[in-house]
Design a protein around this motif. Structure first.
Motif, PDB file in Angstrom:
ATOM      1  N   ASP A   9       0.864  -1.126   0.063  1.00 56.25           N
ATOM      2  CA  ASP A   9      -0.017   0.016   0.068  1.00 56.25           C
ATOM      3  C   ASP A   9       0.854   1.385   0.043  1.00 56.25           C
ATOM      4  N   ASP A  10       1.967   1.295  -0.853  1.00 55.49           N
ATOM      5  CA  ASP A  10       2.748   2.360  -0.902  1.00 55.49           C
ATOM      6  C   ASP A  10       3.682   2.526   0.284  1.00 55.49           C
ATOM      7  N   LYS A  11       3.725   1.845   1.141  1.00 55.54           N
ATOM      8  CA  LYS A  11       4.536   2.087   2.293  1.00 55.54           C
ATOM      9  C   LYS A  11       5.797   0.757   2.481  1.00 55.54           C
ATOM     10  N   LEU A  12       6.926   1.255   2.715  1.00 52.02           N
ATOM     11  CA  LEU A  12       8.056   0.356   2.840  1.00 52.02           C
ATOM     12  C   LEU A  12       8.310  -0.107   4.279  1.00 52.02           C
ATOM     13  N   TYR A  13       8.244  -1.388   4.378  1.00 52.60           N
ATOM     14  CA  TYR A  13       8.233  -2.247   5.579  1.00 52.60           C
ATOM     15  C   TYR A  13       9.509  -3.171   5.610  1.00 52.60           C
ATOM     16  N   LEU A  14      10.254  -3.120   6.703  1.00 54.92           N
ATOM     17  CA  LEU A  14      11.377  -3.893   6.723  1.00 54.92           C
ATOM     18  C   LEU A  14      11.196  -4.954   7.960  1.00 54.92           C
ATOM     19  N   ASN A  15      11.739  -6.318   7.717  1.00 55.01           N
ATOM     20  CA  ASN A  15      11.885  -7.288   8.764  1.00 55.01           C
ATOM     21  C   ASN A  15      13.131  -7.503   9.011  1.00 55.01           C
ATOM     22  N   ILE A  16      13.240  -8.441  10.312  1.00 59.69           N
ATOM     23  CA  ILE A  16      14.533  -8.623  10.804  1.00 59.69           C
ATOM     24  C   ILE A  16      15.450  -9.904  10.207  1.00 59.69           C
ATOM     25  N   THR A  17      14.638 -10.894  10.103  1.00 67.45           N
ATOM     26  CA  THR A  17      15.291 -12.160   9.344  1.00 67.45           C
ATOM     27  C   THR A  17      14.602 -12.913   8.390  1.00 67.45           C
ATOM     28  N   LYS A  18      14.956 -13.981   7.518  1.00 70.52           N
ATOM     29  CA  LYS A  18      14.295 -14.472   6.571  1.00 70.52           C
ATOM     30  C   LYS A  18      13.164 -15.383   7.402  1.00 70.52           C
ATOM     31  N   VAL A  19      13.253 -15.916   8.371  1.00 67.97           N
ATOM     32  CA  VAL A  19      12.236 -16.557   9.187  1.00 67.97           C
ATOM     33  C   VAL A  19      11.193 -15.784   9.316  1.00 67.97           C
ATOM     34  N   VAL A  20      11.355 -14.706   9.948  1.00 70.64           N
ATOM     35  CA  VAL A  20      10.663 -13.671  10.379  1.00 70.64           C
ATOM     36  C   VAL A  20       9.544 -13.209   9.203  1.00 70.64           C
ATOM     37  N   VAL A  21      10.402 -13.140   7.974  1.00 69.87           N
ATOM     38  CA  VAL A  21       9.520 -12.606   6.739  1.00 69.87           C
ATOM     39  C   VAL A  21       8.435 -13.832   6.546  1.00 69.87           C
ATOM     40  N   GLY A  22       8.742 -14.995   6.695  1.00 70.81           N
ATOM     41  CA  GLY A  22       7.721 -16.164   6.588  1.00 70.81           C
ATOM     42  C   GLY A  22       6.573 -15.815   7.466  1.00 70.81           C
ATOM     43  N   PHE A  23       6.818 -15.411   8.670  1.00 75.85           N
ATOM     44  CA  PHE A  23       5.698 -15.307   9.716  1.00 75.85           C
ATOM     45  C   PHE A  23       4.818 -13.897   8.965  1.00 75.85           C
ATOM     46  N   TRP A  24       5.770 -13.047   8.821  1.00 77.19           N
ATOM     47  CA  TRP A  24       5.027 -11.635   8.296  1.00 77.19           C
ATOM     48  C   TRP A  24       4.052 -12.068   7.010  1.00 77.19           C
ATOM     49  N   GLU A  25       4.616 -12.886   6.046  1.00 76.21           N
ATOM     50  CA  GLU A  25       3.967 -13.038   4.784  1.00 76.21           C
ATOM     51  C   GLU A  25       2.669 -14.005   5.219  1.00 76.21           C
TER      52      GLU A  25
END
Length: 172
Positions: A118-134
């Motif tokens: 939605d036109d906003k930049l988000y960062l995550n900490i680790t590849k594992v966390v990206v999985g939970f985020w997604e």
């Protein structure tokens, strides 16, 4: 009409400042580990479940100050775009991990683990966390936005980003 436009711009910038807290800065001494936050807008986003392309490193000779931090850019054009609208380009949650904020805390955001939603930049900490985020990006954004007002003024994370070594910004 110009006065009305100026008033509107001032109101938007003031509203953005309300959401700003202490910016995450790692050992590089730069926001987003010295990566160019404007350059994310030009990268081709990967589909959910696949790694994003790495961010673009900034240069020590092309910087700007915002939210109590120094930001590095790969081009003067990107720096100028940022200065015209820093709240648009800066990552959400002052560069902290979006999933961490959804869970109620502040941990670092990795500049190579990013997504624009939605036109906003988000960062995550680790590849594992990206999985939970997604697993539930809209739900995690909702939780993070609900949690942020209660933690935004807490000190910025002082943790290092796991499994990440930055060579940015590029020294000139």
């Amino acid at each position: 009409m110009k006065a009305l436009a100026g008033l509107f711009t001032a109101m938007v910038l003031s509203a953005s400042a309300v959401w700003a807290g202490p910016q995450y800065i790692d050992g590089t001494g730069y926001a987003v580990s010295g990566y160019d936050v404007v350059a994310y807008r030009d990268l081709t986003a990967a589909p959910i479940g696949t790694p994003q392309p790495n961010g673009v490193e900034g240069h020590t000779s092309i910087t700007a100050d915002y939210n109590g931090a120094t930001w590095a850019f790969s081009t003067e054009e990107n720096r100028d775009k940022f200065l015209a609208n820093p709240g648009y380009y800066a990552p959400q949650f002052d560069g902290h991990c979006a999933y961490g904020v959804a869970q109620g805390g502040k941990v670092p955001g990795n500049p190579n683990l990013w997504r624009i939603v939605d036109d906003k930049l988000y960062l995550n900490i680790t590849k594992v966390v990206v999985g939970f985020w997604e697993e539930d990006i809209p739900g995690n954004i909702k939780k993070a936005n609900e949690n942020w007002p209660g933690i935004k003024d807490d000190p910025a994370s002082t943790n290092v980003i796991p499994n990440f070594t930055s060579t940015a910004p590029v020294k000139e």
